[in-house]
Design a protein around this motif. Structure first.
Motif, PDB file in Angstrom:
ATOM      1  N   UNK A 140      15.335  -1.585   6.097  1.00 43.57           N
ATOM      2  CA  UNK A 140      14.433  -1.638   7.267  1.00 43.57           C
ATOM      3  C   UNK A 140      14.311  -0.235   7.879  1.00 43.57           C
ATOM      4  N   UNK A 141      15.461   0.459   7.988  1.00 42.13           N
ATOM      5  CA  UNK A 141      15.426   1.828   8.521  1.00 42.13           C
ATOM      6  C   UNK A 141      14.557   2.742   7.656  1.00 42.13           C
ATOM      7  N   UNK A 142      14.689   2.580   6.354  1.00 37.71           N
ATOM      8  CA  UNK A 142      13.914   3.397   5.412  1.00 37.71           C
ATOM      9  C   UNK A 142      12.417   3.110   5.595  1.00 37.71           C
ATOM     10  N   UNK A 143      12.099   1.850   5.710  1.00 38.64           N
ATOM     11  CA  UNK A 143      10.700   1.468   5.917  1.00 38.64           C
ATOM     12  C   UNK A 143      10.150   2.101   7.201  1.00 38.64           C
ATOM     13  N   UNK A 156      23.839   4.208   8.609  1.00 40.08           N
ATOM     14  CA  UNK A 156      24.538   4.174   9.909  1.00 40.08           C
ATOM     15  C   UNK A 156      23.712   3.549  11.028  1.00 40.08           C
ATOM     16  N   UNK A 157      22.407   3.748  10.947  1.00 37.45           N
ATOM     17  CA  UNK A 157      21.535   3.379  12.052  1.00 37.45           C
ATOM     18  C   UNK A 157      21.348   1.860  12.181  1.00 37.45           C
ATOM     19  N   UNK A 158      21.309   1.400  13.421  1.00 37.00           N
ATOM     20  CA  UNK A 158      21.020  -0.016  13.667  1.00 37.00           C
ATOM     21  C   UNK A 158      19.502  -0.175  13.687  1.00 37.00           C
ATOM     22  N   UNK A 159      18.991  -1.030  12.815  1.00 31.78           N
ATOM     23  CA  UNK A 159      17.530  -1.164  12.712  1.00 31.78           C
ATOM     24  C   UNK A 159      16.951  -1.942  13.890  1.00 31.78           C
ATOM     25  N   UNK A 160      17.853  -2.459  14.746  1.00 32.63           N
ATOM     26  CA  UNK A 160      17.393  -3.232  15.908  1.00 32.63           C
ATOM     27  C   UNK A 160      17.309  -2.358  17.157  1.00 32.63           C
ATOM     28  N   UNK A 195       0.830  -1.209   0.000  1.00 34.45           N
ATOM     29  CA  UNK A 195       0.000   0.000   0.000  1.00 34.45           C
ATOM     30  C   UNK A 195       0.862   1.255   0.000  1.00 34.45           C
ATOM     31  N   UNK A 196       2.096   1.109   0.499  1.00 38.21           N
ATOM     32  CA  UNK A 196       3.029   2.229   0.476  1.00 38.21           C
ATOM     33  C   UNK A 196       4.437   1.688   0.265  1.00 38.21           C
ATOM     34  N   UNK A 197       5.206   2.371  -0.547  1.00 38.57           N
ATOM     35  CA  UNK A 197       6.598   2.012  -0.780  1.00 38.57           C
ATOM     36  C   UNK A 197       7.440   3.208  -0.345  1.00 38.57           C
ATOM     37  N   UNK A 198       8.460   2.926   0.470  1.00 36.65           N
ATOM     38  CA  UNK A 198       9.301   4.012   0.980  1.00 36.65           C
ATOM     39  C   UNK A 198      10.672   3.960   0.321  1.00 36.65           C
ATOM     40  N   UNK A 199      11.112   5.106  -0.181  1.00 37.09           N
ATOM     41  CA  UNK A 199      12.449   5.172  -0.788  1.00 37.09           C
ATOM     42  C   UNK A 199      13.165   6.426  -0.280  1.00 37.09           C
TER      43      UNK A 199
END
Ligand SMILES: [Zn+2]
Length: 370
Positions: A357-360, A323-327, A267-271
């Motif tokens: 994952x961060x982008x999402x 850079x960010x840890x998605x966890x 329903x949504x795509x993030x880029x």
């Protein structure tokens, strides 16, 4: 009801006479474009430091040149008018800092022109298309244009290998209900694979595309070795042009397929809102970033989502997706060469997968705010 646009592209088969007129039209469009640009350039050099004067300066019109260059009267005047609009757009982009100063068009540039529907001057009938000045030109119409689609304009082009096409732009009304957002996916741009998704999937170009790209590269190497202008060089140039078109078509089909897939499942795509030009310069990837097709892919994705009431979310290009840890959310510096993300919290993942994952997640945050 919102207005939607759709383009239909057909192969065009002009007879000899029509081909001559088409060549003239391509030439005249280029001619007036360059004339107008030369005038604009002159004013620009004179008043470089006074943007107000430049903004007020009246734009030259194609009609102005018809007295001095009567051959311009032989071709479709709408095509010339569109050349002016194109230059105006290029000029505006330059002033807004989004593009470089417009360049002159040379013979090697893509041969094309656009004309508009005015009082029934364009018409599709019995395998032919009526175009201004050309009358009926044979086309291969492989699909019907629905009756409620209104014709707006046509762009006629000739490829380097000598094929003609007409792209018919239409407009239609459609009721689009915004879709409730449930399924969201994030995509991280990747050089070789196009993207890696937050589901850890790569878009990977198909094998046949890679085979054809290698063939093209080989043909280009042969061309480079031949004597420019010789008969063998000319022959090879045509081989290269044909392969080039084939590769471009394969890539386009693949990008259509992938964007369609994503637009139907999510329903949504993030880029990330990447500036491709800036990026290719900054990272010294050169041409490959453009060739990879990311820009075309995101354009397809945007309209395929929109026509279903879905969304393409663009996040800020400065967002630290890599850079960010998605966890745990900690930020760890990453070198370009590092392919695996390692965090002190124990999280280990592929570099692009972690970014996706961060982008999402950032996209979901923005959607919640909106
Ligand atoms: Zn962590």
């Amino acid at each position: 009801m919102t207005k939607q646009n759709k383009a239909f592209k057909f192969r065009l088969f002009p007879n000899k006479e029509q081909a001559v007129l088409l060549a003239k039209t391509f030439g005249c469009v280029r001619f007036v474009y360059n004339k107008m640009l030369a005038e604009r350039k002159e004013t620009y050099v004179k008043f470089k430091d006074d943007k107000e004067i430049l903004k007020k300066e009246k734009f030259p019109t194609p009609a102005k040149y018809k007295g001095e260059f009567p051959f311009l009267k032989e071709v479709d005047s709408l095509a010339l008018a569109n050349a002016q609009i194109n230059l105006q757009t290029a000029y505006k982009n330059f002033f807004e800092g989004n593009a470089e100063f417009p360049k002159y068009k040379n013979r090697k540039a893509k041969q094309s022109y656009t004309t508009n529907l005015v009082n029934g001057n364009i018409e599709l009938k019995d395998g032919h298309i009526k175009l201004p000045k050309l009358k009926f030109v044979k086309i291969k119409q492989h699909r019907e244009i629905p009756e409620n689609y209104k014709l707006k304009s046509c762009t006629i082009s000739r490829t380097k290998s000598g094929k003609y096409y007409v792209s018919v732009l239409t407009e239609y009304e459609k009721e689009i209900k915004p879709k409730t957002i449930e399924n969201v996916i994030g995509l991280d741009f990747a050089m070789a694979e196009l993207y890696v998704s937050s589901e850890n999937e790569k878009a990977n170009y198909p094998h046949y595309y890679r085979v054809m790209s290698d063939k093209l590269a080989k043909a280009q190497r042969i061309l480079a070795k031949r004597k420019k202008g010789s008969e063998r060089w000319n022959k090879q140039r045509l081989v290269v042009a044909k392969l080039h078109e084939k590769v471009a078509n394969q890539r386009k089909n693949f990008l259509h397929l992938k964007s369609k897939e994503l637009a139907s499942y999510f329903d949504a795509v993030v880029i990330e809102d990447l500036n491709m030009k800036g990026m290719s310069q900054a990272l010294h990837f050169g041409k490959s970033v453009h060739d990879n097709g990311w820009g075309m892919f995101t354009t397809f994705l945007a309209y395929k989502l929109k026509e279903q009431g879905k969304q393409l979310v663009k996040i800020d290009k400065w967002f630290p997706s890599t850079k960010k840890c998605s966890c745990c959310g900690a930020e760890n510096p990453m070198k370009l060469s590092e392919r695996t993300y390692n965090c002190s919290c124990g999280y280990v993942a592929g570099r692009d997968y972690n970014s996706a994952i961060n982008i999402k997640n950032e996209g979901i945050r923005l959607l919640a705010l909106a």
